[in-house]
Design a protein around this motif. Structure first.
Motif: not given
Length: 314
Positions: A6-10, A32-34, A284-287, A291-292
């Motif tokens: 389970s990846i959490v979006l920071g 969109g990717l779940g 933590g993502v910026t691009t 995320i992919s």
């Protein structure tokens, strides 16, 4: 048996380093990717904003939800209170803390910015020993009782304080902490070495023992990819990681990368999430590419032998 990752979006950089339009695109891509869990805080990101105060991340997420009818039912929200500066750039000397009035004000502000009636997980962001633990526990338990919070977590707290808080909550018939959020990755800093981020608290073997022995307790990990230190030449590892163990771990990591065809980051996330104590990694993502890559870690399946080699090096 494979463990579901389970990846959490920071969302720390949303609304500051990543503008609103870009943030919307990243949130759309993640869901969109779940992707399901989105993690933010009421003080994100005061250090990146001209005001010296936070709230930008929550505001962007709230605006995104307002423009995506039905999305609130598809995602789960995690936010934090207690570490917002009370004066511009006042962290860490001047922050709201964990008193009853401070927490009530913090949660109300978060819900307003997020444009929701409740959140799925609410964290006490940092320790506050100037306030009685009973006051903090009673206030947080009240949030669950009144329906504004589904679950409670302790971020940057040692295990013994979490255990004390849970005992108080149980004695008073209140909801207690069911999650801990700490810094953790495959590479480890030297014990006692100063981290670049002064507010970070690192998980320890005691943390894992406590989580494993406490029914219903879950561990979330932040700074899992060490600010790009595994893959980016322009982001060298902090000095705290400059020791022989780092080279040993990276050598084994690269062996597993070659065997799996995954990236370093993906193997690290798979290792973190799939151990004997499952951990939810925050990324933590910026691009869009980040995320992919991060969500691609869900498809990485480490063999027992690969995990054993990574564990031995670590």
């Amino acid at each position: 048996m494979a463990t579901e990752i389970s990846i959490v979006l920071g969302a720390l950089a949303f609304g500051t380093r990543v503008d609103e339009a870009q943030s919307f695109d990243l949130l759309d891509q993640f869901t969109g990717l779940g992707g399901e869990w989105i993690d933010t805080a009421n003080n994100y990101s005061w250090w990146l904003h001209d005001s010296g105060l936070g709230g930008q991340g929550e505001t962007v997420i709230g605006n995104w939800l307002a423009k995506r009818p039905g999305m609130r039912e598809r995602i789960r929200l995690s936010t934090k209170g207690g570490a917002e500066p009370t004066v511009p750039n006042g962290y860490p000397e001047h922050i709201e803390g964990l008193s009853g009035p401070a927490l009530r004000n913090a949660l109300a502000g978060s819900l307003e910015r997020l444009q929701v009636e409740s959140v799925d997980l609410y964290w006490a962001h940092v320790e506050d020993r100037s306030v009685s633990l009973e006051e903090t526990v009673e206030t947080l338990g009240g949030f669950v009782a009144d329906g504004r919070v589904a679950r409670l977590g302790a971020s940057n707290h040692p295990a013994w304080r979490v255990a004390q808080a849970r005992a108080i909550a149980a004695q008073r018939g209140l909801a207690g902490y069911s999650a801990m959020q700490l810094r953790w990755s495959y590479l480890q800093p030297l014990p006692g070495a100063a981290l670049p981020q002064s507010g970070h608290v690192h998980a320890s073997p005691e943390t894992f023992d406590y989580v494993a022995s406490t029914e219903g307790m879950r561990l979330w990990a932040y700074n899992t990819l060490i600010d790009g230190g595994y893959t980016r030449a322009d982001r060298p590892l902090p000095e705290a990681y400059a020791h022989p163990g780092t080279a040993r771990r990276l050598a084994v990591l690269d062996e597993v990368v070659a065997e799996t065809g995954a990236t370093r980051n993906q193997v690290v996330l798979a290792w973190i999430a799939g151990g004997p104590v499952p951990v939810s990694p925050i990324v933590g993502v910026t691009t869009a590419a980040q995320i992919s890559e991060a969500l691609g870690a869900r498809d990485v399946r480490l063999t027992a032998g690969q995990r054993a080699r990574l564990d031995a090096a670590a």
